[in-house]
Design a protein around this motif. Structure first.
Motif, PDB file in Angstrom:
ATOM      1  N   ASN A 151       0.852  -1.189   0.000  1.00 32.69           N
ATOM      2  CA  ASN A 151       0.000   0.000   0.000  1.00 32.69           C
ATOM      3  C   ASN A 151       0.887   1.238   0.000  1.00 32.69           C
ATOM      4  N   ALA A 152       0.358   2.319  -0.550  1.00 34.59           N
ATOM      5  CA  ALA A 152       1.062   3.610  -0.519  1.00 34.59           C
ATOM      6  C   ALA A 152       0.222   4.587   0.292  1.00 34.59           C
ATOM      7  N   TYR A 153       0.825   5.154   1.331  1.00 31.26           N
ATOM      8  CA  TYR A 153       0.103   6.078   2.200  1.00 31.26           C
ATOM      9  C   TYR A 153       0.746   7.466   2.138  1.00 31.26           C
ATOM     10  N   VAL A 154      -0.085   8.494   2.008  1.00 38.60           N
ATOM     11  CA  VAL A 154       0.431   9.859   2.107  1.00 38.60           C
ATOM     12  C   VAL A 154       0.739  10.129   3.579  1.00 38.60           C
ATOM     13  N   VAL A 155       1.988  10.510   3.852  1.00 40.76           N
ATOM     14  CA  VAL A 155       2.399  10.760   5.243  1.00 40.76           C
ATOM     15  C   VAL A 155       2.813  12.216   5.480  1.00 40.76           C
ATOM     16  N   TRP A 156       2.921  12.995   4.395  1.00 43.87           N
ATOM     17  CA  TRP A 156       3.338  14.410   4.535  1.00 43.87           C
ATOM     18  C   TRP A 156       2.915  15.176   3.300  1.00 43.87           C
ATOM     19  N   PRO A 157       2.379  16.391   3.419  1.00 44.13           N
ATOM     20  CA  PRO A 157       2.226  17.202   4.620  1.00 44.13           C
ATOM     21  C   PRO A 157       1.080  16.712   5.517  1.00 44.13           C
ATOM     22  N   LYS A 158       1.031  17.234   6.712  1.00 44.57           N
ATOM     23  CA  LYS A 158       0.045  16.817   7.707  1.00 44.57           C
ATOM     24  C   LYS A 158      -1.383  16.981   7.182  1.00 44.57           C
ATOM     25  N   SER A 159      -1.620  18.037   6.401  1.00 42.51           N
ATOM     26  CA  SER A 159      -2.978  18.326   5.926  1.00 42.51           C
ATOM     27  C   SER A 159      -3.530  17.236   5.015  1.00 42.51           C
ATOM     28  N   LEU A 160      -2.637  16.446   4.394  1.00 42.46           N
ATOM     29  CA  LEU A 160      -3.071  15.395   3.479  1.00 42.46           C
ATOM     30  C   LEU A 160      -2.736  13.999   4.006  1.00 42.46           C
ATOM     31  N   GLN A 161      -2.264  13.938   5.229  1.00 43.12           N
ATOM     32  CA  GLN A 161      -1.751  12.689   5.794  1.00 43.12           C
ATOM     33  C   GLN A 161      -2.848  11.628   5.939  1.00 43.12           C
ATOM     34  N   LEU A 162      -2.541  10.406   5.476  1.00 41.70           N
ATOM     35  CA  LEU A 162      -3.453   9.279   5.625  1.00 41.70           C
ATOM     36  C   LEU A 162      -3.074   8.395   6.812  1.00 41.70           C
ATOM     37  N   ARG A 163      -1.810   8.446   7.212  1.00 39.26           N
ATOM     38  CA  ARG A 163      -1.346   7.736   8.404  1.00 39.26           C
ATOM     39  C   ARG A 163      -0.012   8.319   8.833  1.00 39.26           C
ATOM     40  N   GLU A 164       0.382   8.025  10.050  1.00 35.00           N
ATOM     41  CA  GLU A 164       1.672   8.478  10.564  1.00 35.00           C
ATOM     42  C   GLU A 164       2.810   7.744   9.848  1.00 35.00           C
ATOM     43  N   PRO A 165       3.897   8.434   9.553  1.00 38.62           N
ATOM     44  CA  PRO A 165       5.034   7.747   8.929  1.00 38.62           C
ATOM     45  C   PRO A 165       5.688   6.770   9.890  1.00 38.62           C
ATOM     46  N   VAL A 166       6.160   5.643   9.352  1.00 34.55           N
ATOM     47  CA  VAL A 166       6.924   4.685  10.153  1.00 34.55           C
ATOM     48  C   VAL A 166       8.380   5.135  10.108  1.00 34.55           C
ATOM     49  N   LEU A 167       8.878   5.636  11.214  1.00 36.73           N
ATOM     50  CA  LEU A 167      10.252   6.134  11.350  1.00 36.73           C
ATOM     51  C   LEU A 167      10.745   5.789  12.745  1.00 36.73           C
ATOM     52  N   PRO A 168      11.962   5.331  12.917  1.00 36.37           N
ATOM     53  CA  PRO A 168      12.895   4.903  11.865  1.00 36.37           C
ATOM     54  C   PRO A 168      12.470   3.554  11.281  1.00 36.37           C
ATOM     55  N   LEU A 169      13.299   3.006  10.359  1.00 37.07           N
ATOM     56  CA  LEU A 169      13.011   1.697   9.775  1.00 37.07           C
ATOM     57  C   LEU A 169      12.855   0.651  10.886  1.00 37.07           C
ATOM     58  N   PRO A 170      11.804  -0.171  10.820  1.00 38.83           N
ATOM     59  CA  PRO A 170      11.640  -1.226  11.831  1.00 38.83           C
ATOM     60  C   PRO A 170      12.681  -2.326  11.647  1.00 38.83           C
ATOM     61  N   ALA A 171      12.854  -3.138  12.660  1.00 38.85           N
ATOM     62  CA  ALA A 171      13.883  -4.195  12.643  1.00 38.85           C
ATOM     63  C   ALA A 171      13.652  -5.203  11.534  1.00 38.85           C
ATOM     64  N   SER A 172      12.416  -5.303  11.011  1.00 45.26           N
ATOM     65  CA  SER A 172      12.117  -6.247   9.938  1.00 45.26           C
ATOM     66  C   SER A 172      12.770  -5.864   8.612  1.00 45.26           C
ATOM     67  N   SER A 173      13.198  -4.609   8.460  1.00 48.68           N
ATOM     68  CA  SER A 173      13.841  -4.163   7.230  1.00 48.68           C
ATOM     69  C   SER A 173      15.292  -4.600   7.199  1.00 48.68           C
ATOM     70  N   PRO A 174      15.775  -5.129   6.060  1.00 52.81           N
ATOM     71  CA  PRO A 174      17.185  -5.540   5.979  1.00 52.81           C
ATOM     72  C   PRO A 174      18.146  -4.362   6.030  1.00 52.81           C
ATOM     73  N   TYR A 175      17.609  -3.128   5.877  1.00 59.44           N
ATOM     74  CA  TYR A 175      18.463  -1.934   5.903  1.00 59.44           C
ATOM     75  C   TYR A 175      18.472  -1.240   7.266  1.00 59.44           C
ATOM     76  N   ALA A 176      17.642  -1.736   8.209  1.00 59.90           N
ATOM     77  CA  ALA A 176      17.485  -1.057   9.487  1.00 59.90           C
ATOM     78  C   ALA A 176      18.791  -1.026  10.271  1.00 59.90           C
ATOM     79  N   ALA A 177      19.077   0.154  10.793  1.00 58.88           N
ATOM     80  CA  ALA A 177      20.269   0.298  11.629  1.00 58.88           C
ATOM     81  C   ALA A 177      20.131  -0.583  12.869  1.00 58.88           C
ATOM     82  N   LYS A 178      21.210  -1.286  13.184  1.00 60.27           N
ATOM     83  CA  LYS A 178      21.169  -2.230  14.315  1.00 60.27           C
ATOM     84  C   LYS A 178      21.483  -1.524  15.615  1.00 60.27           C
TER      85      LYS A 178
END
Length: 436
Positions: free
Chosen positions: A409-436
């Protein structure tokens, strides 16, 4: 004379009368508006989004052709393949203008093509309507009369992404902006350079610690050296501007070399083609951000002019026919369709009715009178072109948004006035790029 001969003669007379009677109608319908459409149907830019822009423009042009044209003018489109090469784009634009005798040029995905083609269009006094390429260099300080772009500029893309991170630094990363380490990487063409300038300007304004800023060739066969530099620089946030397959190559090599970070913000082009990213990277694309004009399928219907939602549905239906089974409808298709719609419903009718024709001067005058408020286009923004100054021909009311890909799914996260959901920040541990 036999009965059969008399019948043949009678039929001939009737046919002649019918042809004579039809002649004025045929003549009345002879007026034609010829559009030269240039996108990349082959080469790396095709998969980076150009073929999807071509689809969006074609959907809209075909719709108006089926409706009988505009203000008594039939529409004929002549399509050309820029082959992902600036010199081919220039040659095709000139061929369409001089040999095909088109009344205007439309399209152009790559900024590296737009910059030189805009200069040639101006020399040829041929009206040019840019549906896609965003580099400020296309228009900045060039005082072009016949070149117009409804799209936001690359500088706006770069500023939007850095502001987004700055505004979320404390709440999401637990750091002040000055303590965030950021890297800016980009393909080294007009598009990448322009967005990176916006990133750099925004980073300076936010007070970020810029640990690396580097360009690379979009056709580079190996980006491992760049990945190595990034690993040493250890950025929290990566701002990336690229097409594809360079994006795929970079992210694959980042995973292989163990490059880790907390957020990746991409800027249109290849980052706007979810299907290609998913195909190449699988679930690794989860939680990546993309800066682009909003997908017309994510705009709020009640925020648009009443005439627009039925067109949004029509474009979606035609998209599904052309690309069945698409998981996320690419913003690229809606972008080109919406920008083409503005041309066919605002510029062309005014040129014909008020300025008496479809020559470049009539189209220019009509374009400068377009005055759509916010919600007046399917992309949510309004349309009002700058007639003079540093960015003559630029839509002053255009703006991008930031979306995030989460589980197909693609969610608008910015600007606030058009936001559909809060951004997921930082990358969760499930991402292979997530900082350890």
């Amino acid at each position: 004379m036999s009965l059969r001969a008399l019948a043949r003669a009678a039929c001939g007379v009737v046919a002649a009368i019918a042809m004579t009677a039809a002649a004025p109608a045929v003549h009345a319908q002879a007026k034609k508006f010829k559009i030269g459409v240039v996108y990349d149907y082959t080469g790396p830019l095709a998969g980076g989004g150009s073929d999807l822009h071509a689809l969006g423009a074609k959907i809209m042009i075909d719709h108006f052709i089926k409706q009988g044209g505009v203000e008594g003018y039939q529409i004929e489109a002549v399509y050309a393949d820029a082959q992902s090469k600036p010199d081919v784009a220039i040659n095709e634009a000139v061929r369409l203008a001089e040999q095909e005798k088109v009344d205007m040029l439309l399209g152009f995905f790559s900024s590296a093509q737009c910059v030189p083609v805009a200069a040639r269009a101006e020399q040829l006094k041929k009206f040019m309507w840019i549906t896609t390429c965003i580099s400020s260099a296309v228009l900045e300080n060039r005082n072009l009369k016949y070149v117009f772009r409804p799209q936001p500029s690359g500088r706006q893309f770069g500023l939007m992404s850095t502001d987004f991170i700055a505004q979320n630094a404390k709440a999401k990363f637990g750091k002040e902006p000055k303590d965030l380490r950021v890297a800016i990487i980009h393909e080294d063409g007009s598009y990448g350079v322009d967005v990176s300038k916006g990133n750099e300007e925004g980073a300076k304004k936010a007070g970020f610690n810029v640990v690396l800023k580097e360009g690379y060739s979009a056709t580079a066969p190996d980006l491992s050296a760049l990945v190595t530099k990034l690993k040493r620089a250890r950025p929290d946030v990566l701002f990336h501007t690229g097409y594809n397959p360079d994006i795929t190559l970079f992210l694959r090599q980042s995973r292989e070399q163990g490059f880790r970070f907390s957020a990746l913000v991409g800027h249109g082009a290849g980052y706007g083609v979810y299907a290609k990213l998913k195909e190449s990277l699988g679930n690794d694309v989860n939680y990546v951000f993309n800066v682009d004009p909003i997908s017309i399928w994510l705009t709020k219907e009640n925020a648009l002019a009443p005439a627009l939602p039925p067109f949004v549905k029509m474009i979606g239906d035609e998209y599904e026919k052309a690309k069945p089974g698409t998981t996320i409808r690419s913003a690229h298709v809606g972008m080109a369709a919406s920008n083409t719609y503005v041309l066919l419903t605002e510029v062309l009718p005014k040129a014909i009715k008020k300025y008496g024709g479809i020559d470049a001067e009539a189209l220019r005058k009509a374009a400068l009178e377009v005055d759509l408020p916010e919600g007046g286009s399917m992309l949510g923004f309004g349309v009002k072109f700058e007639g003079e100054g540093a960015m003559a021909g630029q839509n002053a009311r255009a703006f991008p948004v930031i979306t995030q890909y989460v589980d197909d799914n693609a969610y608008v996260v910015w600007p606030k006035s058009l936001q559909l959901r809060e951004p997921v920040l930082p990358l969760p541990a499930s991402s292979p790029y997530a900082a350890k």
